[in-house]
Design a protein around this motif. Sequence first.
Motif, PDB file in Angstrom:
ATOM      1  N   UNK A 163       0.859  -1.180   0.000  1.00 28.04           N
ATOM      2  CA  UNK A 163       0.000   0.000   0.000  1.00 28.04           C
ATOM      3  C   UNK A 163       0.896   1.231   0.000  1.00 28.04           C
ATOM      4  N   UNK A 164       0.755   2.070  -0.995  1.00 26.42           N
ATOM      5  CA  UNK A 164       1.458   3.356  -0.978  1.00 26.42           C
ATOM      6  C   UNK A 164       0.496   4.356  -0.357  1.00 26.42           C
ATOM      7  N   UNK A 165       0.993   5.112   0.622  1.00 20.98           N
ATOM      8  CA  UNK A 165       0.127   5.995   1.397  1.00 20.98           C
ATOM      9  C   UNK A 165       0.647   7.426   1.361  1.00 20.98           C
ATOM     10  N   UNK A 166      -0.258   8.366   1.629  1.00 24.13           N
ATOM     11  CA  UNK A 166       0.150   9.766   1.713  1.00 24.13           C
ATOM     12  C   UNK A 166       0.581  10.089   3.146  1.00 24.13           C
ATOM     13  N   UNK A 167       0.908  11.329   3.392  1.00 24.71           N
ATOM     14  CA  UNK A 167       1.436  11.733   4.713  1.00 24.71           C
ATOM     15  C   UNK A 167       0.427  11.552   5.851  1.00 24.71           C
ATOM     16  N   UNK A 169      -1.657   8.912   5.963  1.00 22.51           N
ATOM     17  CA  UNK A 169      -1.957   7.491   6.089  1.00 22.51           C
ATOM     18  C   UNK A 169      -3.073   7.007   5.183  1.00 22.51           C
ATOM     19  N   UNK A 170      -3.519   7.826   4.238  1.00 17.57           N
ATOM     20  CA  UNK A 170      -4.555   7.413   3.298  1.00 17.57           C
ATOM     21  C   UNK A 170      -3.918   6.667   2.135  1.00 17.57           C
ATOM     22  N   UNK A 171      -4.565   5.583   1.726  1.00 17.60           N
ATOM     23  CA  UNK A 171      -4.056   4.779   0.623  1.00 17.60           C
ATOM     24  C   UNK A 171      -4.114   5.580  -0.673  1.00 17.60           C
ATOM     25  N   UNK A 172      -2.956   5.648  -1.351  1.00 20.64           N
ATOM     26  CA  UNK A 172      -2.867   6.242  -2.681  1.00 20.64           C
ATOM     27  C   UNK A 172      -3.015   5.123  -3.709  1.00 20.64           C
ATOM     28  N   UNK A 173      -2.283   4.025  -3.495  1.00 18.13           N
ATOM     29  CA  UNK A 173      -2.459   2.826  -4.317  1.00 18.13           C
ATOM     30  C   UNK A 173      -2.424   1.610  -3.400  1.00 18.13           C
ATOM     31  N   UNK A 174      -3.314   0.677  -3.674  1.00 19.29           N
ATOM     32  CA  UNK A 174      -3.384  -0.591  -2.952  1.00 19.29           C
ATOM     33  C   UNK A 174      -3.193  -1.642  -4.029  1.00 19.29           C
ATOM     34  N   UNK A 175      -2.046  -2.276  -4.015  1.00 21.45           N
ATOM     35  CA  UNK A 175      -1.612  -3.188  -5.066  1.00 21.45           C
ATOM     36  C   UNK A 175      -2.735  -4.104  -5.557  1.00 21.45           C
ATOM     37  N   UNK A 176      -3.127  -3.911  -6.832  1.00 23.42           N
ATOM     38  CA  UNK A 176      -4.107  -4.767  -7.473  1.00 23.42           C
ATOM     39  C   UNK A 176      -5.557  -4.506  -7.125  1.00 23.42           C
ATOM     40  N   UNK A 177      -5.844  -3.612  -6.145  1.00 21.78           N
ATOM     41  CA  UNK A 177      -7.232  -3.434  -5.714  1.00 21.78           C
ATOM     42  C   UNK A 177      -7.786  -2.021  -5.843  1.00 21.78           C
ATOM     43  N   UNK A 178      -7.030  -1.009  -5.381  1.00 24.36           N
ATOM     44  CA  UNK A 178      -7.568   0.362  -5.330  1.00 24.36           C
ATOM     45  C   UNK A 178      -6.492   1.362  -5.741  1.00 24.36           C
ATOM     46  N   UNK A 179      -6.973   2.509  -6.243  1.00 17.65           N
ATOM     47  CA  UNK A 179      -6.097   3.669  -6.421  1.00 17.65           C
ATOM     48  C   UNK A 179      -6.920   4.926  -6.196  1.00 17.65           C
ATOM     49  N   UNK A 180      -6.265   5.917  -5.601  1.00 15.34           N
ATOM     50  CA  UNK A 180      -6.907   7.195  -5.405  1.00 15.34           C
ATOM     51  C   UNK A 180      -7.084   7.879  -6.751  1.00 15.34           C
ATOM     52  N   UNK A 181      -8.199   8.586  -6.899  1.00 15.52           N
ATOM     53  CA  UNK A 181      -8.493   9.317  -8.126  1.00 15.52           C
ATOM     54  C   UNK A 181      -8.495  10.795  -7.785  1.00 15.52           C
TER      55      UNK A 181
END
Length: 184
Positions: A163-167, A169-181
């Motif tokens: 999970x790549x997160x912002x400062x 702690x919100x998910x920016x990308x969740x491998x294979x499942x979600x991405x922030x728009x």
Amino acid sequence: MRTVFWRRLDLQGLEKLDLSVTDDGVRATSTILSTEGAGFRLDYDWRLDARWRTKSLELKHLGEGIARHLLIERTAVGWLIDGLRRPDLDHVHDVDISATPFCNTLAIRQLGANPGDELTFDVIYVDAQSLSSVASRQRYIRKSGDVVRYVDLATALGFEADLRVDRDGFVVTYEGLFEQVRCS
């Protein structure tokens, strides 16, 4: 007030989350539209304390023309599901809903900031399609400042994702499942 949109990567789906943070706590209201199964809409109203721990979570599910409701509450005597005490959940730390990466934020905000820091705890896992709830165990491992490894230790045993997160702690990308728009 902060608004976050997430898009599903494994199927068609979108979530709009509105977040309000005050000195007394946090309120997250959201609508999720998903094509999973026969498709559904899930609205939730998540109330957190100032430490970002669940106080209550109300879910409203509409799928196949059927409306369902689920209320989860943390009380002094334990967790209540639709007003009924659930002693099997006494050891649970927080809540995880299958259809949103917002729940990962609750754990990530408690995870240490240094690479190698780990957090393992039990959650109430709510399946967004059926609104069923069971105890499940999860692990979070800080790989770097903005990358956290999620490991499922129970419900989806063997599932892992970065999970790549912002400062915050919100998910920016969740491998294979979600991405922030981002909205323009």
